[in-house]
Design a protein around this motif. Structure first.
Motif, PDB file in Angstrom:
ATOM      1  N   ILE A   1       0.755  -1.136   0.080  1.00 46.98           N
ATOM      2  CA  ILE A   1       0.556  -0.311   0.661  1.00 46.98           C
ATOM      3  C   ILE A   1       0.683   0.975  -0.281  1.00 46.98           C
ATOM      4  O   ILE A   1       0.360   2.467   0.108  1.00 46.98           O
ATOM      5  CB  ILE A   1      -0.877  -0.094   0.791  1.00 46.98           C
ATOM      6  CG1 ILE A   1       0.091  -0.234   2.717  1.00 46.98           C
ATOM      7  CG2 ILE A   1      -1.811  -1.307   0.908  1.00 46.98           C
ATOM      8  CD1 ILE A   1      -1.289   0.019   3.744  1.00 46.98           C
ATOM      9  N   SER A   2       2.171   1.233  -0.357  1.00 47.07           N
ATOM     10  CA  SER A   2       2.746   2.521  -0.508  1.00 47.07           C
ATOM     11  C   SER A   2       3.385   2.500  -1.587  1.00 47.07           C
ATOM     12  O   SER A   2       3.962   1.973  -2.103  1.00 47.07           O
ATOM     13  CB  SER A   2       4.155   1.782   0.564  1.00 47.07           C
ATOM     14  OG  SER A   2       4.331   1.782   2.100  1.00 47.07           O
ATOM     15  N   LYS A   3       3.217   4.196  -2.139  1.00 45.54           N
ATOM     16  CA  LYS A   3       2.997   3.953  -3.607  1.00 45.54           C
ATOM     17  C   LYS A   3       4.948   4.634  -3.631  1.00 45.54           C
ATOM     18  O   LYS A   3       5.192   5.146  -2.690  1.00 45.54           O
ATOM     19  CB  LYS A   3       2.268   5.943  -3.187  1.00 45.54           C
ATOM     20  CG  LYS A   3       1.132   5.625  -3.398  1.00 45.54           C
ATOM     21  CD  LYS A   3       0.102   6.976  -3.982  1.00 45.54           C
ATOM     22  CE  LYS A   3      -0.437   7.119  -3.908  1.00 45.54           C
ATOM     23  NZ  LYS A   3      -1.247   8.105  -4.258  1.00 45.54           N
ATOM     24  N   PRO A   4       4.896   4.360  -4.276  1.00 43.38           N
ATOM     25  CA  PRO A   4       6.610   4.702  -4.975  1.00 43.38           C
ATOM     26  C   PRO A   4       6.246   6.131  -5.851  1.00 43.38           C
ATOM     27  O   PRO A   4       5.268   6.776  -5.420  1.00 43.38           O
ATOM     28  CB  PRO A   4       6.951   3.457  -6.806  1.00 43.38           C
ATOM     29  CG  PRO A   4       5.354   3.497  -6.343  1.00 43.38           C
ATOM     30  CD  PRO A   4       4.585   3.599  -5.435  1.00 43.38           C
ATOM     31  N   GLY A   5       7.783   6.821  -5.280  1.00 41.88           N
ATOM     32  CA  GLY A   5       7.590   7.856  -5.914  1.00 41.88           C
ATOM     33  C   GLY A   5       9.009   8.621  -6.794  1.00 41.88           C
ATOM     34  O   GLY A   5       9.333   7.250  -7.458  1.00 41.88           O
ATOM     35  N   ARG A   6       8.860   9.588  -6.876  1.00 44.46           N
ATOM     36  CA  ARG A   6      10.397  10.014  -7.871  1.00 44.46           C
ATOM     37  C   ARG A   6      11.991   9.580  -6.929  1.00 44.46           C
ATOM     38  O   ARG A   6      11.998   9.660  -7.551  1.00 44.46           O
ATOM     39  CB  ARG A   6      10.005  11.767  -7.689  1.00 44.46           C
ATOM     40  CG  ARG A   6      10.417  11.785  -6.371  1.00 44.46           C
ATOM     41  CD  ARG A   6      10.646  13.638  -6.569  1.00 44.46           C
ATOM     42  NE  ARG A   6       9.167  14.579  -7.868  1.00 44.46           N
ATOM     43  CZ  ARG A   6       9.717  15.320  -8.083  1.00 44.46           C
ATOM     44  NH1 ARG A   6      10.167  16.257  -7.678  1.00 44.46           N
ATOM     45  NH2 ARG A   6       8.799  16.265  -8.681  1.00 44.46           N
ATOM     46  N   ALA A   7      11.638   9.403  -5.769  1.00 40.10           N
ATOM     47  CA  ALA A   7      12.536   8.751  -5.411  1.00 40.10           C
ATOM     48  C   ALA A   7      12.917   7.199  -4.418  1.00 40.10           C
ATOM     49  O   ALA A   7      12.953   6.776  -3.579  1.00 40.10           O
ATOM     50  CB  ALA A   7      12.919   9.285  -3.723  1.00 40.10           C
ATOM     51  N   GLY A   8      12.458   6.485  -5.989  1.00 41.35           N
ATOM     52  CA  GLY A   8      12.376   5.010  -5.519  1.00 41.35           C
ATOM     53  C   GLY A   8      11.168   4.540  -5.516  1.00 41.35           C
ATOM     54  O   GLY A   8       9.815   5.365  -4.893  1.00 41.35           O
ATOM     55  N   SER A   9      11.141   3.151  -4.741  1.00 39.48           N
ATOM     56  CA  SER A   9       9.607   2.533  -4.459  1.00 39.48           C
ATOM     57  C   SER A   9       9.084   2.622  -3.177  1.00 39.48           C
ATOM     58  O   SER A   9       9.584   3.177  -2.160  1.00 39.48           O
ATOM     59  CB  SER A   9      10.015   0.883  -4.423  1.00 39.48           C
ATOM     60  OG  SER A   9      10.661   0.411  -3.528  1.00 39.48           O
ATOM     61  N   GLY A  10       8.411   1.871  -2.944  1.00 37.51           N
ATOM     62  CA  GLY A  10       7.165   2.605  -2.066  1.00 37.51           C
ATOM     63  C   GLY A  10       7.915   2.052  -0.734  1.00 37.51           C
ATOM     64  O   GLY A  10       7.849   1.615   0.777  1.00 37.51           O
ATOM     65  N   ARG A  11       8.961   0.584  -1.125  1.00 43.49           N
ATOM     66  CA  ARG A  11       9.791  -0.310   0.074  1.00 43.49           C
ATOM     67  C   ARG A  11      11.460   0.831   0.728  1.00 43.49           C
ATOM     68  O   ARG A  11      10.855   0.849   1.690  1.00 43.49           O
ATOM     69  CB  ARG A  11       9.641  -1.789  -0.461  1.00 43.49           C
ATOM     70  CG  ARG A  11      11.201  -2.196   0.936  1.00 43.49           C
ATOM     71  CD  ARG A  11      11.237  -3.823   0.049  1.00 43.49           C
ATOM     72  NE  ARG A  11      10.229  -4.586  -0.524  1.00 43.49           N
ATOM     73  CZ  ARG A  11       9.418  -5.474   0.793  1.00 43.49           C
ATOM     74  NH1 ARG A  11      10.144  -5.492   1.897  1.00 43.49           N
ATOM     75  NH2 ARG A  11       8.574  -6.079   0.073  1.00 43.49           N
ATOM     76  N   THR A  12      11.504   1.532  -0.999  1.00 40.14           N
ATOM     77  CA  THR A  12      12.812   2.062  -0.204  1.00 40.14           C
ATOM     78  C   THR A  12      12.580   3.428   0.462  1.00 40.14           C
ATOM     79  O   THR A  12      13.159   4.000   1.471  1.00 40.14           O
ATOM     80  CB  THR A  12      12.766   2.797  -1.566  1.00 40.14           C
ATOM     81  OG1 THR A  12      13.256   2.084  -2.332  1.00 40.14           O
ATOM     82  CG2 THR A  12      14.350   3.817  -1.354  1.00 40.14           C
ATOM     83  N   ARG A  13      11.720   4.127   0.104  1.00 48.66           N
ATOM     84  CA  ARG A  13      10.206   4.932   1.196  1.00 48.66           C
ATOM     85  C   ARG A  13       9.897   4.602   2.497  1.00 48.66           C
ATOM     86  O   ARG A  13      10.242   5.733   3.461  1.00 48.66           O
ATOM     87  CB  ARG A  13       9.237   6.173   0.441  1.00 48.66           C
ATOM     88  CG  ARG A  13       9.863   6.160  -1.004  1.00 48.66           C
ATOM     89  CD  ARG A  13       8.838   6.566  -2.315  1.00 48.66           C
ATOM     90  NE  ARG A  13       8.033   7.731  -1.602  1.00 48.66           N
ATOM     91  CZ  ARG A  13       8.317   9.198  -2.498  1.00 48.66           C
ATOM     92  NH1 ARG A  13       9.412   9.486  -3.007  1.00 48.66           N
ATOM     93  NH2 ARG A  13       7.347  10.516  -2.424  1.00 48.66           N
TER      94      ARG A  13
END
Lengths: 299, 269
Positions: free
Chosen positions: A43-55
């Protein structure tokens, strides 16, 4: 997020992610992304700085580094003697078992002193193997005790200094002097208090060298005063007397002290008289400096 | 009393003495509530002096408004006692959660924003305001993640909670900029959503742009020029409002902080 149960479930999952111990295989403390729950990552959205997991990893890393930084500032001397790499390993180990539960961030370090004492005695030492630690166990214990003493003095409740009346003096021999909580007495075999004061001259994260030991054990009183804080050198016998007075009924403390002092020297009547005079001086100084909070009746 | 055009700084422990010696450089000070909740320790003694020199407002980081657990009654009692002690005209905290299952995480944590959570948050915020006996402001947090399960945008969630709780905005302009950058939305649209008549105060702070993680809300440097621009737009849209600079890490001299905060007076003309 429809019910309180949903809210609790989300926060449980997120909290578990947050507290996942950081990975250190790459010789840096890195987010432990592999251990995050799949349902949270999903449920964690990816963004301009990486995947949801990375965020999510930003929060995981931030959680630990805020706590590392807090423990480093609560135990500054211990942290620099160990070096931040080893200190942070120890801190992470401690906080996994004792996560903060109080709103005051500084209190995340409650219990860390005892942990440092026990960690120094154990065979496991993360970060650096014991054989490579540059600091002797005894020095580390004294450094931790000094850091802990300053924490205690700083956080102690404000209690008025004891200004004895004639009545107090009359009942003193059967009572016990109550230590003022904003005063601590510590010992050091190395010049640790000086080193602690000069830490700002040694910026960085690496372990700093331990100075040469004193010729003999030194004693210090740490005090919080209306203008800040104060460190006072104590004579070894003075420190012993004060510690006895902190622990025992007044007359018993004096008896123990006198017995110890006479056992350790060939006492003549003149020396004994001199000792009694010196005890008076030390007692008066301790009262003048505000070492005591009052006198407790032992009846 | 804090004037609507007042400029202040967040007071951190290393600056206690400097603040006492610099009584004319800012209009008010903001304290992190949790540093002073213990009425017995040394920080309170400093506060006793500071409050004679400056108006003081309180800004908390540990209310746990969106936490699943009941609000901490002991915490609220201590906060009310502190607010009375410094005669704080208002108290603020964050629209987020900070603790769960008896553990305090000491971070301002994100949530999926949903309809159901609006009512929950508003009810608790209204309760806090009542309990504190003075205006209570909620701050929008900076964030690094959004959730697919959100049904409201952050600004929708924020404005609805404040409205339904009849509380106030503690509007952090740097946080809007940070989150807008990280999540790819227009920060000026966020300004459009805010009812500036209900803004108790705004925050400014420095942040760090990183290659790997977007913008991190570090509070360790001067305010970015893009945030100053957004501040100016907010002022034109809804000023005056009290303005507060936060600086929490790599603290410079107190005078550097006050100079940075007072730039606000030049920028908004």
């Amino acid at each position: 997020m429809k019910t309180l149960d949903d809210l609790e479930h989300f926060q449980h999952t997120f909290s578990t992610m947050l507290r996942a111990p950081l990975a250190t295989e790459s010789h840096t403390f890195s987010p432990a992304e592999a251990f995050y729950a799949d349902e949270l990552c999903a449920i964690s959205k990816p963004g301009r700085a990486g995947s949801g997991r990375t965020r999510l990893g930003i929060y995981n890393r931030q959680y630990w580094f805020r706590l590392f930084s807090t423990l480093q500032s609560e135990f500054p001397l211990s942290a620099r003697l160990l070096g931040f790499w080893t200190f942070n390993h120890w801190a992470q180990h401690f906080l996994q078992d004792a996560p903060p539960g109080h709103w005051d961030l500084g209190r995340a370090a409650d219990g860390f002193f005892e942990f440092l004492l026990s960690a120094g005695k154990q065979d496991w030492v993360e970060g650096e193997p014991p054989s490579r630690l540059r600091v002797p166990r005894q020095a580390l214990c004294e450094a931790a005790a000094l850091d802990e003493a300053w924490r205690t003095v700083w956080r102690a409740p404000q209690v008025s200094a004891f200004r004895p009346t004639q009545h107090d003096i009359a009942r003193l021999s059967e009572g016990r002097l109550l230590p003022r909580p904003s005063v601590a007495i510590v010992q050091e075999r190395w010049p640790l208090a000086d080193l602690r004061r000069s830490l700002s001259l040694h910026p960085g994260e690496d372990a700093i060298p331990l100075p040469s030991p004193h010729g003999q054990t030194q004693w210090l009183a740490l005090l919080r005063t209306p203008d800040g804080t104060l460190e006072l050198a104590l004579d070894a016998a003075e420190a012993r007397l004060l510690n006895l007075l902190r622990a025992h009924q007044f007359s018993l403390a004096l008896s123990i002290f006198e017995a110890e002092q006479t056992a350790s020297s060939s006492v003549t009547r003149a020396v004994s008289k001199e000792l009694a005079a010196q005890v008076q001086v030390w007692l008066q100084r301790s009262v003048a400096l505000g070492f005591w909070a009052g006198v407790e009746s032992q009846r | 009393m804090i004037a609507r055009d007042a400029v202040g700084v967040g007071l951190r422990p290393p600056h206690f003495q400097a603040a006492l010696e610099a009584t004319q450089e800012v209009d008010f000070l903001e304290l992190v509530s949790e540093n002073f909740l213990d009425p017995a320790g040394a920080p309170r003694r400093y506060l006793d002096s500071v409050k004679r020199h400056f108006p003081i407002v309180l800004h908390g980081v540990g209310l746990n408004l969106l936490g699943h657990a009941p609000l901490d009654e002991r915490y609220l009692d201590a906060l009310r006692e502190l607010a009375d002690f410094v005669d704080a005209p208002y108290v603020t905290d964050h629209l987020c959660w900070t603790a769960a299952h008896g553990m305090t995480h000491h971070d301002l944590l994100p949530m999926p924003y949903t309809e159901g959570l609006v009512e929950f948050a508003a009810e608790r915020a209204a309760f806090v305001q009542e309990r504190l006996g003075r205006p209570f402001g909620l701050e929008n947090v900076s964030s690094y993640i959004e959730f697919t399960t959100s049904t409201l945008t952050e600004s929708e969630f924020y404005t609805r909670v404040v409205k339904e709780a009849s509380c106030w905005f503690m509007f952090d302009i740097n946080n809007v900029f940070v989150s807008a950058h990280n999540h790819g939305y227009d920060p000026e649209l966020y300004l459009d959503a805010i009812d500036f008549e209900r803004v108790l105060q705004v925050h400014l702070a420095g942040h760090e742009l990183t290659a790997a993680h977007g913008i991190i809300d570090t509070h360790d440097r001067a305010v970015d020029s893009a945030v100053w621009s957004l501040y100016k737009k907010a002022w034109q849209k809804g000023g005056p409002f009290p303005t507060l600079l936060e600086w929490d890490d790599k603290l410079p001299a107190f005078s550097v902080l006050t100079d940075e905060a007072n730039k606000a007076k030049l920028i908004r003309v």
